[in-house]
Design a protein around this motif. Structure first.
Motif, PDB file in Angstrom:
ATOM      1  N   GLY A  10       0.816  -1.207   0.000  1.00 40.99           N
ATOM      2  CA  GLY A  10       0.000   0.000   0.000  1.00 40.99           C
ATOM      3  C   GLY A  10       0.849   1.256   0.000  1.00 40.99           C
ATOM      4  O   GLY A  10       2.066   1.229  -0.136  1.00 40.99           O
ATOM      5  N   LYS A  11       0.175   2.388   0.184  1.00 31.96           N
ATOM      6  CA  LYS A  11       0.816   3.695   0.142  1.00 31.96           C
ATOM      7  C   LYS A  11       1.243   4.123   1.544  1.00 31.96           C
ATOM      8  O   LYS A  11       0.494   3.973   2.500  1.00 31.96           O
ATOM      9  CB  LYS A  11      -0.165   4.714  -0.438  1.00 31.96           C
ATOM     10  CG  LYS A  11       0.392   6.103  -0.569  1.00 31.96           C
ATOM     11  CD  LYS A  11      -0.552   7.000  -1.353  1.00 31.96           C
ATOM     12  CE  LYS A  11      -1.428   7.779  -0.415  1.00 31.96           C
ATOM     13  NZ  LYS A  11      -2.232   8.797  -1.107  1.00 31.96           N
ATOM     14  N   HIS A  12       2.460   4.671   1.652  1.00 36.63           N
ATOM     15  CA  HIS A  12       2.993   5.126   2.930  1.00 36.63           C
ATOM     16  C   HIS A  12       3.718   6.450   2.751  1.00 36.63           C
ATOM     17  O   HIS A  12       4.314   6.705   1.702  1.00 36.63           O
ATOM     18  CB  HIS A  12       3.987   4.114   3.514  1.00 36.63           C
ATOM     19  CG  HIS A  12       3.376   2.812   3.862  1.00 36.63           C
ATOM     20  ND1 HIS A  12       2.736   2.591   5.064  1.00 36.63           N
ATOM     21  CD2 HIS A  12       3.271   1.671   3.171  1.00 36.63           C
ATOM     22  CE1 HIS A  12       2.280   1.352   5.087  1.00 36.63           C
ATOM     23  NE2 HIS A  12       2.596   0.775   3.951  1.00 36.63           N
ATOM     24  N   LEU A  13       3.693   7.257   3.780  1.00 38.44           N
ATOM     25  CA  LEU A  13       4.495   8.468   3.821  1.00 38.44           C
ATOM     26  C   LEU A  13       5.812   8.120   4.501  1.00 38.44           C
ATOM     27  O   LEU A  13       5.821   7.623   5.630  1.00 38.44           O
ATOM     28  CB  LEU A  13       3.789   9.587   4.594  1.00 38.44           C
ATOM     29  CG  LEU A  13       4.604  10.862   4.792  1.00 38.44           C
ATOM     30  CD1 LEU A  13       4.926  11.521   3.446  1.00 38.44           C
ATOM     31  CD2 LEU A  13       3.863  11.831   5.694  1.00 38.44           C
ATOM     32  N   TYR A  87       5.005   3.467  -2.586  1.00 40.42           N
ATOM     33  CA  TYR A  87       4.239   2.230  -2.703  1.00 40.42           C
ATOM     34  C   TYR A  87       5.212   1.055  -2.752  1.00 40.42           C
ATOM     35  O   TYR A  87       6.193   1.086  -3.488  1.00 40.42           O
ATOM     36  CB  TYR A  87       3.425   2.220  -3.993  1.00 40.42           C
ATOM     37  CG  TYR A  87       2.404   3.303  -4.091  1.00 40.42           C
ATOM     38  CD1 TYR A  87       1.104   3.088  -3.659  1.00 40.42           C
ATOM     39  CD2 TYR A  87       2.722   4.554  -4.595  1.00 40.42           C
ATOM     40  CE1 TYR A  87       0.148   4.088  -3.736  1.00 40.42           C
ATOM     41  CE2 TYR A  87       1.781   5.563  -4.685  1.00 40.42           C
ATOM     42  CZ  TYR A  87       0.496   5.320  -4.257  1.00 40.42           C
ATOM     43  OH  TYR A  87      -0.451   6.319  -4.328  1.00 40.42           O
ATOM     44  N   GLY A  88       4.958   0.023  -1.953  1.00 45.02           N
ATOM     45  CA  GLY A  88       5.740  -1.209  -2.028  1.00 45.02           C
ATOM     46  C   GLY A  88       7.157  -1.091  -1.509  1.00 45.02           C
ATOM     47  O   GLY A  88       7.460  -0.294  -0.631  1.00 45.02           O
ATOM     48  N   ASN A  89       8.046  -1.905  -2.093  1.00 41.63           N
ATOM     49  CA  ASN A  89       9.430  -1.982  -1.643  1.00 41.63           C
ATOM     50  C   ASN A  89      10.262  -0.872  -2.278  1.00 41.63           C
ATOM     51  O   ASN A  89       9.973  -0.418  -3.385  1.00 41.63           O
ATOM     52  CB  ASN A  89      10.034  -3.335  -2.003  1.00 41.63           C
ATOM     53  CG  ASN A  89       9.276  -4.477  -1.368  1.00 41.63           C
ATOM     54  OD1 ASN A  89       8.620  -4.306  -0.346  1.00 41.63           O
ATOM     55  ND2 ASN A  89       9.347  -5.650  -1.970  1.00 41.63           N
ATOM     56  N   GLY A  90      11.319  -0.469  -1.588  1.00 45.14           N
ATOM     57  CA  GLY A  90      12.205   0.551  -2.138  1.00 45.14           C
ATOM     58  C   GLY A  90      13.462   0.692  -1.326  1.00 45.14           C
ATOM     59  O   GLY A  90      13.591   0.128  -0.236  1.00 45.14           O
TER      60      GLY A  90
END
Length: 101
Positions: A10-13, A87-90
């Motif tokens: 999902g989306k995260h700050l 969004y997701g891995n990074g």
């Protein structure tokens, strides 16, 4: 070199905060690089280009860029905030150096 790895659904700050002493001068010297000076000594921060970068100095909204060395007394200082929605891995990299980057 600091490597932050994010694993999420999902989306995260995502936010990073760098708080500096009031004796430090902080300035953007371009190319995602910030110069921090204190009494003739320098360090350099190269911020990952994926981030939006804001410098706060004695801000009331949001409350950032303050330090307190004793009760009921606060002084303006610099806080560098890196943020982005992700969004997701990074992976994000910050480089700290005593020589210009």
């Amino acid at each position: 070199t600091i490597k932050d790895r994010i694993s999420a659904k999902g989306k995260h700050l995502i936010e990073q905060f760098f708080h500096f002493s009031r004796e430090c001068t902080v300035r953007n010297i371009g190319n995602s690089t910030w110069e921090i000076e204190n009494r003739g000594h320098y360090i350099y921060l190269k911020i990952d280009r994926q981030f939006n970068v804001k410098l706060f100095y004695g801000s009331e909204n949001p409350i950032l860029g303050w330090e307190s060395k004793r009760f009921d007394v606060k002084d303006k200082t610099n806080t560098l905030v890196n943020s982005r929605e992700h969004y997701g891995n990074g992976e994000f990299m910050t480089i700290i150096s005593t020589t210009k980057l």
